[in-house]
Scaffold this motif. Sequence first.
Motif, mmCIF file in Angstrom:
data_model
loop_
_atom_site.group_PDB
_atom_site.id
_atom_site.type_symbol
_atom_site.label_atom_id
_atom_site.label_comp_id
_atom_site.label_asym_id
_atom_site.label_seq_id
_atom_site.Cartn_x
_atom_site.Cartn_y
_atom_site.Cartn_z
ATOM 1 N N ARG A 167 24.563 34.862 31.694
ATOM 2 C CA ARG A 167 25.531 34.917 30.233
ATOM 3 C C ARG A 167 25.368 33.625 29.364
ATOM 4 O O ARG A 167 25.469 33.932 28.240
ATOM 5 C CB ARG A 167 27.074 35.024 30.642
ATOM 6 C CG ARG A 167 28.137 35.117 29.623
ATOM 7 C CD ARG A 167 29.470 35.249 30.482
ATOM 8 N NE ARG A 167 30.281 35.021 29.476
ATOM 9 C CZ ARG A 167 30.660 35.943 28.504
ATOM 10 N NH1 ARG A 167 30.094 37.094 28.532
ATOM 11 N NH2 ARG A 167 31.608 35.793 27.468
ATOM 12 N N GLN A 173 23.131 41.120 23.941
ATOM 13 C CA GLN A 173 24.457 41.458 24.586
ATOM 14 C C GLN A 173 24.096 42.823 25.363
ATOM 15 O O GLN A 173 24.666 43.064 26.667
ATOM 16 C CB GLN A 173 25.783 41.744 23.784
ATOM 17 C CG GLN A 173 26.893 41.885 24.354
ATOM 18 C CD GLN A 173 27.592 40.813 25.179
ATOM 19 O OE1 GLN A 173 26.911 39.730 24.870
ATOM 20 N NE2 GLN A 173 28.686 41.238 25.948
ATOM 21 N N ARG A 439 29.516 33.004 18.978
ATOM 22 C CA ARG A 439 30.788 32.732 19.027
ATOM 23 C C ARG A 439 31.723 33.851 19.479
ATOM 24 O O ARG A 439 32.729 33.654 19.910
ATOM 25 C CB ARG A 439 30.964 32.009 17.616
ATOM 26 C CG ARG A 439 30.305 30.475 17.712
ATOM 27 C CD ARG A 439 30.952 29.654 16.456
ATOM 28 N NE ARG A 439 30.427 30.324 15.112
ATOM 29 C CZ ARG A 439 29.116 29.822 14.644
ATOM 30 N NH1 ARG A 439 28.446 29.057 15.131
ATOM 31 N NH2 ARG A 439 28.988 30.485 13.472
ATOM 32 N N ARG A 440 31.248 34.939 18.392
ATOM 33 C CA ARG A 440 32.339 36.009 18.575
ATOM 34 C C ARG A 440 32.336 36.604 19.984
ATOM 35 O O ARG A 440 33.125 37.398 20.429
ATOM 36 C CB ARG A 440 31.764 37.042 17.387
ATOM 37 C CG ARG A 440 32.143 36.634 16.185
ATOM 38 C CD ARG A 440 32.007 37.776 15.213
ATOM 39 N NE ARG A 440 30.626 38.051 14.681
ATOM 40 C CZ ARG A 440 29.997 38.910 15.088
ATOM 41 N NH1 ARG A 440 30.227 39.915 15.561
ATOM 42 N NH2 ARG A 440 28.441 38.901 14.451
ATOM 43 N N GLU A 442 31.975 34.609 22.683
ATOM 44 C CA GLU A 442 32.346 33.812 23.538
ATOM 45 C C GLU A 442 31.134 33.260 24.325
ATOM 46 O O GLU A 442 31.186 33.026 25.754
ATOM 47 C CB GLU A 442 33.545 33.903 24.211
ATOM 48 C CG GLU A 442 34.933 34.352 23.316
ATOM 49 C CD GLU A 442 36.068 34.373 24.421
ATOM 50 O OE1 GLU A 442 35.917 34.945 25.559
ATOM 51 O OE2 GLU A 442 37.141 34.067 23.889
ATOM 52 N N ARG A 443 29.864 33.304 23.827
ATOM 53 C CA ARG A 443 28.708 32.922 24.370
ATOM 54 C C ARG A 443 27.918 31.932 23.488
ATOM 55 O O ARG A 443 28.356 31.718 22.457
ATOM 56 C CB ARG A 443 27.754 34.023 24.748
ATOM 57 C CG ARG A 443 28.452 35.089 25.620
ATOM 58 C CD ARG A 443 27.462 36.348 25.842
ATOM 59 N NE ARG A 443 26.027 35.865 26.169
ATOM 60 C CZ ARG A 443 24.798 36.361 26.071
ATOM 61 N NH1 ARG A 443 25.223 37.950 25.303
ATOM 62 N NH2 ARG A 443 23.683 36.167 26.335
#
Length: 462
Positions: A167, A173, A439-440, A442-443
């Motif tokens: 992650r 993704q 950022r969107r 959360e990585r």
Amino acid sequence: MAVVGAGPSGVYAAQGLVRDGTGPAVDVDVLDRLPCPYGLVRYGVAPDHEKIKSLQNTLRSVLEHPRIRFLGNVEVGAGGVPPDALLRAYHAVVYCVGAATDRRLGIPGEDLRGSHSATDFVSWYSAHPDAAADGFTLGVRAAVVIGVGNVAVDVARVLARGAEELRPTDMPQPALESLARSTVTGVTMVGRRGPSQAKFTTKELRELGTLPDAETRVREDELSLDPGYRDPDGLPSAVRRNVTVLRGWAEAQAAAQAETQAAGGAGRAARTRALTLRFYLRPVEILDDGAGAVRGVRFERTAPDGEGGVTGTGTYEEIEAQLVLRSVGYHGVPLEGLPFDARSGTVPHTAGRVLRDGARSPGEYVAGWIKRGPTGVIGTNRPCAKETVGSLLEDADALLGARGPLADDPLDVLRAAGLRPVEWGGWLGIEAAEADLGRRLERPTVKIPDWDGLLTAADLPD
């Protein structure tokens, strides 16, 4: 000058051309089929190998040189600008196009569902825009990786890692989510020769023994078939280090088994996955489950032939697998308009100067894998490019004298041919979009895996 290919060999060639200082000042356009630079450093190095991936910073500093211009999204050859037209737009062209296809095993069942090249798997988890959109479904029990080089180690390690460990990387993704759903519990990496002939490097090998969710296994009976394993004193130091790692695993495994027996079968808690290294097994068939999918691989036991090779023994073994990844080397592919030696998978040359029908082709050069074949590590590209740059600069006065100053900016020529080059600003737009995606989610930065997403982020003008 034009350099075709923005991977390490192409960037090193561009660097040599602008920094030589002994001839005329050189302006270099670095062209790439993809809208992103860095070649296999971006699309081949595993996402959890951050130190190697940091080489992008070095390549970036070269591409930001004021006399170097990056032009991505430029296809050369079939479907794009042909080499003869490219040579009319520049005084010289250096082709650094790598080796774009995998070697095949040449055995029955290789095209069954669930049988893939390791490079396809790498492209998928590295977000290469040419990777299959539907990716890899990992709802299987067992995987076999055929090959014992660093690429084989990479794909075996990624399969055996937990998704949470991946992650924090820039893995796309969809690939991360697929790995999170993976039901793979056994990964077997197989080589047809012994441990002293394996092509992996010690750092990558040692890393397999540090995976928190995977137990690494070897078989002493296979390792000891190798004369170099039994007596490593005469081995090169790098190979001897590999043997030392494998011997350490075998000893630790034997000690753990003895501990389990002494405890009446109550050993240490089992890990989630098993990662097994096998040697002296040659694949002879990928087995069909009756519905067109893989159910396993049939191997023939091999043995050392006393001359550095192996011979078949006539003894066979089947290893269960629903996923097979072959990693047995690469081969160059012809670029339409350039000469090509199909046997070696390279462009004929002398010291990097392209040969057509045995004679030098003025203004055409090669470097990297398309020049020497798929050998060496990333750093090997530097001396390879240096030789080619030396040849080109020796020829520079003659090339300039034959053409004089160019009438048009090559960028205008490319656009007139219907191409839509992504310049450095466009690449910076892709970088910004990938940082925003991270950022969107959360990585950290997360790669964009598709052409439309990349070209939209590059904000190409209509």
